[in-house]
Design a protein around this motif. Structure first.
Motif, PDB file in Angstrom:
ATOM      1  N   ARG A  86       0.814  -1.223   0.000  1.00  0.00           N
ATOM      2  CA  ARG A  86       0.000   0.000   0.000  1.00  0.00           C
ATOM      3  C   ARG A  86       0.843   1.266   0.000  1.00  0.00           C
ATOM      4  N   ARG A  87       2.119   1.148   0.318  1.00  0.00           N
ATOM      5  CA  ARG A  87       3.031   2.294   0.331  1.00  0.00           C
ATOM      6  C   ARG A  87       3.991   2.255  -0.850  1.00  0.00           C
ATOM      7  N   ARG A  88       3.625   1.665  -1.935  1.00  0.00           N
ATOM      8  CA  ARG A  88       4.536   1.447  -3.055  1.00  0.00           C
ATOM      9  C   ARG A  88       4.782   2.664  -3.924  1.00  0.00           C
ATOM     10  N   GLY A  89       4.206   3.776  -3.630  1.00  0.00           N
ATOM     11  CA  GLY A  89       4.406   4.952  -4.473  1.00  0.00           C
ATOM     12  C   GLY A  89       5.865   5.372  -4.536  1.00  0.00           C
ATOM     13  N   PRO A  90       6.231   6.059  -5.597  1.00  0.00           N
ATOM     14  CA  PRO A  90       7.634   6.460  -5.762  1.00  0.00           C
ATOM     15  C   PRO A  90       8.121   7.387  -4.641  1.00  0.00           C
ATOM     16  N   GLU A  91       7.219   8.183  -4.056  1.00  0.00           N
ATOM     17  CA  GLU A  91       7.643   9.076  -2.979  1.00  0.00           C
ATOM     18  C   GLU A  91       8.031   8.314  -1.720  1.00  0.00           C
ATOM     19  N   LEU A  92       7.615   7.053  -1.618  1.00  0.00           N
ATOM     20  CA  LEU A  92       7.955   6.233  -0.461  1.00  0.00           C
ATOM     21  C   LEU A  92       8.982   5.152  -0.802  1.00  0.00           C
ATOM     22  N   GLY A  93       9.697   5.350  -1.889  1.00  0.00           N
ATOM     23  CA  GLY A  93      10.811   4.467  -2.218  1.00  0.00           C
ATOM     24  C   GLY A  93      10.426   3.075  -2.667  1.00  0.00           C
ATOM     25  N   GLN A  94       9.226   2.912  -3.150  1.00  0.00           N
ATOM     26  CA  GLN A  94       8.732   1.635  -3.660  1.00  0.00           C
ATOM     27  C   GLN A  94       8.657   0.533  -2.602  1.00  0.00           C
TER      28      GLN A  94
END
Length: 184
Positions: free
Chosen positions: A112-120
């Motif tokens: 669920r935190r896979r966005g690029p802003e969270l470092g994948q």
């Protein structure tokens, strides 16, 4: 999401895991009060980390999974403390069951935190997957008849290294995202 608080959380969680591993490695020769206290402490580190994560990021989609993991880790702390009086096999069973379920929860949060802003979240996904697999191994090892608690220090060290790697990745991405000063 507050990236700065997540970096601090991952950094603190990683350092505590490595410190716990060093302390447990030197204190578990006998399953005495000190070793049992340390065993109780490790899931509590995870429970407190979940609480800090919830307070720092109250509106995230992974909130329920993080809440579940915090409750699970609190229950695991009590259960591993009780299991400590039953010997190494009982400790490995409880620790292994906790590792399986909390590893699955960690994978869900990472997804669920896979966005690029969270470092994948690659370090968290790998750590959660390994926790799941290692937990299964611990339960087989407990059935083997010669359970050894040395593996728990290795588990905590590995988890700590993955948390530190995620903190470093987030810090690197945050630094790259900052606008550069205009040079004259």
């Amino acid at each position: 999401m507050n990236i700065s608080s997540l970096i601090k959380l991952y950094l603190g969680r990683g350092l505590l895991a490595v410190a716990w591993a060093a302390a447990f490695a030197s204190a578990h020769a006998e399953l005495d009060a000190v070793a049992i206290a340390l065993l109780v402490g490790y899931p509590l580190i995870d429970a407190v980390s979940s609480l800090i994560d919830l307070r720092s990021n109250p509106d995230r989609s992974e909130r329920r999974v993080t809440q579940f993991n915090g409750v699970l880790s609190t229950v695991a702390a009590v259960a591993v403390g009780v299991a400590g009086f039953g010997g190494a096999a009982a400790v490995l069973h409880v620790f292994g069951a906790w590792a399986v379920v909390s590893g699955a929860a960690q994978v869900l949060v990472g997804l669920r935190r896979r966005g690029p802003e969270l470092g994948q979240q690659w370090p968290m996904l790998v750590a959660g997957g390994l926790s799941f697999l290692v937990g299964i191994f611990y339960n087989f090892q407990a059935l083997d008849g010669t359970p050894a608690l040395d593996v728990l220090s290795v588990y905590a060290t590995g988890g700590g290294v993955f948390f530190l790697a995620q903190a470093a990745l987030l810090a690197w991405r945050a630094r790259r995202a900052q606008p550069r000063a205009v040079q004259r």
